[in-house]
Design an enzyme around this catalytic site. Sequence first.
Site, mmCIF file in Angstrom:
data_model
loop_
_atom_site.group_PDB
_atom_site.id
_atom_site.type_symbol
_atom_site.label_atom_id
_atom_site.label_comp_id
_atom_site.label_asym_id
_atom_site.label_seq_id
_atom_site.Cartn_x
_atom_site.Cartn_y
_atom_site.Cartn_z
ATOM 1 N N HIS A 41 39.527 57.315 35.766
ATOM 2 C CA HIS A 41 38.585 56.113 35.442
ATOM 3 C C HIS A 41 38.142 55.422 36.866
ATOM 4 C CE1 HIS A 41 38.515 56.074 31.349
ATOM 5 N NE2 HIS A 41 39.794 55.701 31.290
ATOM 6 N N CYS A 84 33.602 56.840 37.106
ATOM 7 C CA CYS A 84 32.632 55.934 36.969
ATOM 8 C C CYS A 84 32.655 55.191 38.394
ATOM 9 C CB CYS A 84 32.756 55.197 35.828
ATOM 10 S SG CYS A 84 32.227 55.790 34.297
#
Length: 385
Positions: free
Chosen positions: A218, A261
Site C-alpha cells: 500500500h 498508490c
Amino acid sequence: MESSAIGDEAEAQQVDRETENTDLLLNIPRERSNSVVDSIGYRKYSAVLEFRERPFYRSKSFSTTDYFTSSSTNETEQSQYKETWSTADTSQSNGTKKSDTTDAKVNTIPLNEISDVCTFKEPKAYASVSKDADCYNMDHQNRGKCIIFNHEKFDFGYDVREGSSLDASRLKTTFDNLGFDVELYNDFTHNEIMNKIEKVREFDHSNNDCLCVIILTHGVQNDLLCAKDVIYKSDGLWKPFTADKCLTLAGKPKLFFIQACRGDESDSGIILSPRTLIKTETDSVVSYAIPTHADFLIAHSSIQGFFTWRNPLEGTWYIQCLCDILDEYGTTKDLMTMLTMTARKVATDFSSVNTDNLTLHNKKQVPSVTTMLIRNVYFPPKSKK
C-alpha cells in the site's frame, strides 16, 4: 478527496467484496472482478500518522534533518565563515578558464581554515565500462540480486492486498528467467526491510551486473510506503546504494520497481478519436568520475498523487503488464523501451470495473519512471551454469 468520501468508498469496496463472494457461492458468472486501489485511504493514513507521533513507536526513517548545527559556535567563530558562491574550475575551448557556479548560495568554509583538521578521502570504485560506452556492462559472472518485498497483510487494520501473491510469484519467475538471483520476502516489518537492505548494501557485488529491488504494498501521498507495522519513506530503499555507500555497485544499474498508490486521485482518462492526416570489461578502462546518484532507475506503478489498481483475482495491472513485456522482450530490447511499452499497455488496455461505486468505475492508470541511468540497460541471456 475528502476523508468522508474515502470512508464511503472503503465501505462500498467492502460491500463489493461481500457481493462478489455471494455471487461465487451462487455460481453467478461475472465478466470481470471489481478493481481495487492500493491505498489505505486518507482516514486510516491520518490515524496512523497521529499514532506514529507517540515517541515509543516512532520510526527511525522519519529523521527530520540532514544538517548538523552546533550551539557552541559563537559570533566570532561565525564571522570566519563567508557566504560565497561554490565554484569549480573548468577548461574552456579557447584556452581560458572560468568558474562554474551553482544556482544557490551556500555557506562554505575557507580551505585554509580546515586543511589542518580535515582530510578528504575520495572513495575508490572500479569502472566496468569506458566513459563513453552506450550500454552498461552486463557480461559479469552473475546478473545480480533481485529482492522482492511482498506485502499482503498489515497491522493497524489495513486492507488485505488480495492478489499480491500472484504478482510476487509472477515476478519471481520473470526475473529468474532474466538470470537474477531472486529473493522473495513476505510481510516484513520496517526493521526487517531495512536490515535486509543493509545486508544487500554490504554484499560484494563485484561479479554482478546490477541490482533490482521490487516493492509490492500500500502507498499514500509523498511516496510513503507501508511495511507490515509502519509507514516509511521510500527513499530509504535506494539511498543506501549510492556510489559512495556501495562501491561494488558504483557505475552499475540499480533498478527499483514500486507497486503502490501515490495518492488518492483517480484518472478518468479521455477518448482519442481518429482523424484523417496526410562490451567486455578490461583493465584498460580509463578512470573517470560520476555523480554518486547516477545509475539509478525508480519505476512507479502510477504518477505522483494518483491511485494504482489491483485485481484481486489477477494481480495488479502494472506488475502483470511489466512481466508480460519482460517475458517477451527481456533479452532483446533495452529496459527503457520495455518500460515505455509497459506504460502503454497499462494506459490503453485497462479500465477499472466497479459498478457498485461509480466514483471508482472506468478509471485509468499510467506508470511513471524516474531515471538517473546514463547508459542503456540490456539483459542478454546468461550462459547456463
